[in-house]
Design a protein around this motif. Structure first.
Motif, PDB file in Angstrom:
ATOM      1  N   ALA A 105      -5.840  -2.144  17.599  1.00 53.21           N
ATOM      2  CA  ALA A 105      -5.869  -3.291  16.683  1.00 53.21           C
ATOM      3  C   ALA A 105      -6.256  -2.858  15.277  1.00 53.21           C
ATOM      4  CB  ALA A 105      -6.854  -4.338  17.208  1.00 53.21           C
ATOM      5  N   MET A 106      -7.108  -1.851  15.167  1.00 54.70           N
ATOM      6  CA  MET A 106      -7.556  -1.385  13.853  1.00 54.70           C
ATOM      7  C   MET A 106      -6.655  -0.321  13.254  1.00 54.70           C
ATOM      8  SD  MET A 106     -11.728  -1.189  14.283  1.00 54.70           S
ATOM      9  CE  MET A 106     -11.665   0.022  15.602  1.00 54.70           C
ATOM     10  N   ASN A 107      -5.910   0.395  14.079  1.00 54.35           N
ATOM     11  CA  ASN A 107      -5.194   1.576  13.597  1.00 54.35           C
ATOM     12  C   ASN A 107      -3.677   1.534  13.773  1.00 54.35           C
ATOM     13  OD1 ASN A 107      -7.401   3.833  12.958  1.00 54.35           O
ATOM     14  ND2 ASN A 107      -8.090   2.691  14.752  1.00 54.35           N
ATOM     15  N   HIS A 108      -3.128   0.429  14.267  1.00 53.70           N
ATOM     16  CA  HIS A 108      -1.705   0.433  14.611  1.00 53.70           C
ATOM     17  C   HIS A 108      -0.806   0.699  13.408  1.00 53.70           C
ATOM     18  CE1 HIS A 108      -0.633  -3.598  12.993  1.00 53.70           C
ATOM     19  NE2 HIS A 108      -1.907  -3.841  13.217  1.00 53.70           N
ATOM     20  N   GLN A 109      -1.144   0.171  12.249  1.00 57.23           N
ATOM     21  CA  GLN A 109      -0.270   0.377  11.101  1.00 57.23           C
ATOM     22  C   GLN A 109      -0.269   1.838  10.659  1.00 57.23           C
ATOM     23  OE1 GLN A 109       1.778  -2.236   9.833  1.00 57.23           O
ATOM     24  NE2 GLN A 109       2.762  -0.315   9.230  1.00 57.23           N
ATOM     25  N   ARG A 110      -1.460   2.447  10.663  1.00 57.02           N
ATOM     26  CA  ARG A 110      -1.554   3.855  10.267  1.00 57.02           C
ATOM     27  C   ARG A 110      -0.802   4.745  11.236  1.00 57.02           C
ATOM     28  NH1 ARG A 110      -4.158   8.078  12.087  1.00 57.02           N
ATOM     29  NH2 ARG A 110      -5.445   6.858  13.515  1.00 57.02           N
ATOM     30  N   ILE A 111      -0.980   4.517  12.543  1.00 52.47           N
ATOM     31  CA  ILE A 111      -0.349   5.395  13.526  1.00 52.47           C
ATOM     32  C   ILE A 111       1.157   5.190  13.550  1.00 52.47           C
ATOM     33  CG2 ILE A 111      -0.500   3.967  15.625  1.00 52.47           C
ATOM     34  CD1 ILE A 111      -1.538   7.641  15.389  1.00 52.47           C
ATOM     35  N   ARG A 112       1.605   3.946  13.342  1.00 54.69           N
ATOM     36  CA  ARG A 112       3.048   3.689  13.276  1.00 54.69           C
ATOM     37  C   ARG A 112       3.668   4.412  12.076  1.00 54.69           C
ATOM     38  NH1 ARG A 112       5.251  -2.220  13.617  1.00 54.69           N
ATOM     39  NH2 ARG A 112       7.121  -1.087  14.326  1.00 54.69           N
ATOM     40  N   ASP A 113       3.031   4.265  10.922  1.00 49.97           N
ATOM     41  CA  ASP A 113       3.549   4.916   9.722  1.00 49.97           C
ATOM     42  C   ASP A 113       3.605   6.430   9.898  1.00 49.97           C
ATOM     43  OD1 ASP A 113       3.759   2.440   8.539  1.00 49.97           O
ATOM     44  OD2 ASP A 113       1.925   2.637   7.346  1.00 49.97           O
ATOM     45  N   LEU A 114       2.561   6.990  10.493  1.00 48.71           N
ATOM     46  CA  LEU A 114       2.482   8.435  10.692  1.00 48.71           C
ATOM     47  C   LEU A 114       3.574   8.927  11.619  1.00 48.71           C
ATOM     48  CD1 LEU A 114       0.964  11.151  10.352  1.00 48.71           C
ATOM     49  CD2 LEU A 114      -0.474  10.444  12.283  1.00 48.71           C
ATOM     50  N   TRP A 115       3.694   8.291  12.785  1.00 47.45           N
ATOM     51  CA  TRP A 115       4.638   8.760  13.790  1.00 47.45           C
ATOM     52  C   TRP A 115       6.081   8.475  13.394  1.00 47.45           C
ATOM     53  CZ3 TRP A 115       1.722   6.993  18.857  1.00 47.45           C
ATOM     54  CH2 TRP A 115       0.650   7.877  19.057  1.00 47.45           C
ATOM     55  N   LEU A 116       6.342   7.332  12.801  1.00 45.86           N
ATOM     56  CA  LEU A 116       7.717   7.017  12.409  1.00 45.86           C
ATOM     57  C   LEU A 116       8.195   7.897  11.276  1.00 45.86           C
ATOM     58  CD1 LEU A 116       7.705   3.124  12.703  1.00 45.86           C
ATOM     59  CD2 LEU A 116       8.684   4.778  14.299  1.00 45.86           C
ATOM     60  N   SER A 117       7.299   8.200  10.350  1.00 42.60           N
ATOM     61  CA  SER A 117       7.695   9.069   9.221  1.00 42.60           C
ATOM     62  C   SER A 117       7.920  10.492   9.676  1.00 42.60           C
ATOM     63  CB  SER A 117       6.632   9.032   8.121  1.00 42.60           C
ATOM     64  OG  SER A 117       5.400   9.566   8.597  1.00 42.60           O
ATOM     65  N   SER A 118       7.135  10.963  10.632  1.00 45.94           N
ATOM     66  CA  SER A 118       7.268  12.349  11.113  1.00 45.94           C
ATOM     67  C   SER A 118       8.532  12.530  11.941  1.00 45.94           C
ATOM     68  CB  SER A 118       6.046  12.753  11.929  1.00 45.94           C
ATOM     69  OG  SER A 118       5.955  11.965  13.108  1.00 45.94           O
ATOM     70  N   ASN A 119       9.059  11.417  12.474  1.00 50.69           N
ATOM     71  CA  ASN A 119      10.289  11.485  13.258  1.00 50.69           C
ATOM     72  C   ASN A 119      11.527  11.168  12.439  1.00 50.69           C
ATOM     73  OD1 ASN A 119       9.028  12.184  15.672  1.00 50.69           O
ATOM     74  ND2 ASN A 119       8.623  10.047  16.201  1.00 50.69           N
ATOM     75  N   GLY A 120      11.333  11.051  11.110  1.00 50.85           N
ATOM     76  CA  GLY A 120      12.456  10.796  10.222  1.00 50.85           C
ATOM     77  C   GLY A 120      12.916   9.366  10.280  1.00 50.85           C
TER      78      GLY A 120
END
Length: 216
Positions: free
Chosen positions: A201-216
């Protein structure tokens, strides 16, 4: 100073060397172990405690994985029977995160990836460490390491688990909002799942941005 007096945190410098183990006996040796200790430890007010008897439940150390799909913003959870919930939960079939015990030669991340396949049929991509904690340090030595792992939830579902471990595990896929609503409504009452979902709940936006950007 008496036992009722407060001690500033900066004055508390006890370590494991401030505990004296007088004796250790193996009280039970089965699927788990129960050890009986005679011990004493230093006191905040000075000096040592008297020798006391304590039993310690030894079950090894565990890893928990929060399977999260960053593209679809979905969480995968598993449902299975838990004997420990029989007397105190409304339903002993609990919604949980993927979890397993660390076997000799395995790293915590190895366990997270292995258990994700065994319990949910999911291959894990990127992982991030969330925290490590003691669930019940008053009587159990177990330490739990909690991770979040990137998965593809599009085909998540079905019944999984290992027959020789008597596992009968049903896989559920929820939107992040649905999972958090289950948590809010008290439908999820095991510590690792509560901690993992609160972290999400606290970190979903950060982790989504990180993982989606790293996968192009």
């Amino acid at each position: 100073m008496t036992k009722g007096d407060s001690v500033s945190p900066c004055e508390q410098s006890f370590t494991a060397s401030d505990v004296e183990i007088v004796s250790t006996d193996l009280a039970y040796n089965g699927f788990f172990q129960l050890k009986k200790y005679q011990l004493r430890h230093r006191l905040f007010a000075g000096g040592w405690s008297s020798v006391m008897t304590r039993e310690l439940f030894e079950r090894g150390h565990a890893v928990v994985l929060l399977p999260y799909d960053p593209k679809l913003d979905q969480v995968v959870m598993v449902e299975q029977f838990r004997l420990g919930a029989l007397e105190t939960s409304s339903n002993p079939w609990l919604l949980e995160l993927v979890a397993g015990m660390i076997e000799p030669g395995e790293t915590a991340e190895d366990v997270a990836r292995r258990e994700s396949i065994e319990e949910a049929g999911l291959t894990v991509g990127q992982v991030e460490f969330i925290c490590s904690y003691l669930p019940s340090a008053g009587g159990c030595s177990e330490r739990i390491s909690l991770y979040v792992g990137a998965i593809d939830s599009r085909n998540a579902g079905g019944i999984h688990g290992l027959d020789y471990e008597h596992e009968d595990i049903k896989v559920h896929c929820y939107s992040r909002q649905q999972a958090l609503k289950l948590l809010e409504d008290g439908k999820i009452d095991n510590a690792a799942s509560i901690i993992g979902l609160q972290w999400l709940a606290m970190n979903h936006q950060r982790i989504r941005d990180l993982w989606l950007s790293s996968n192009g």
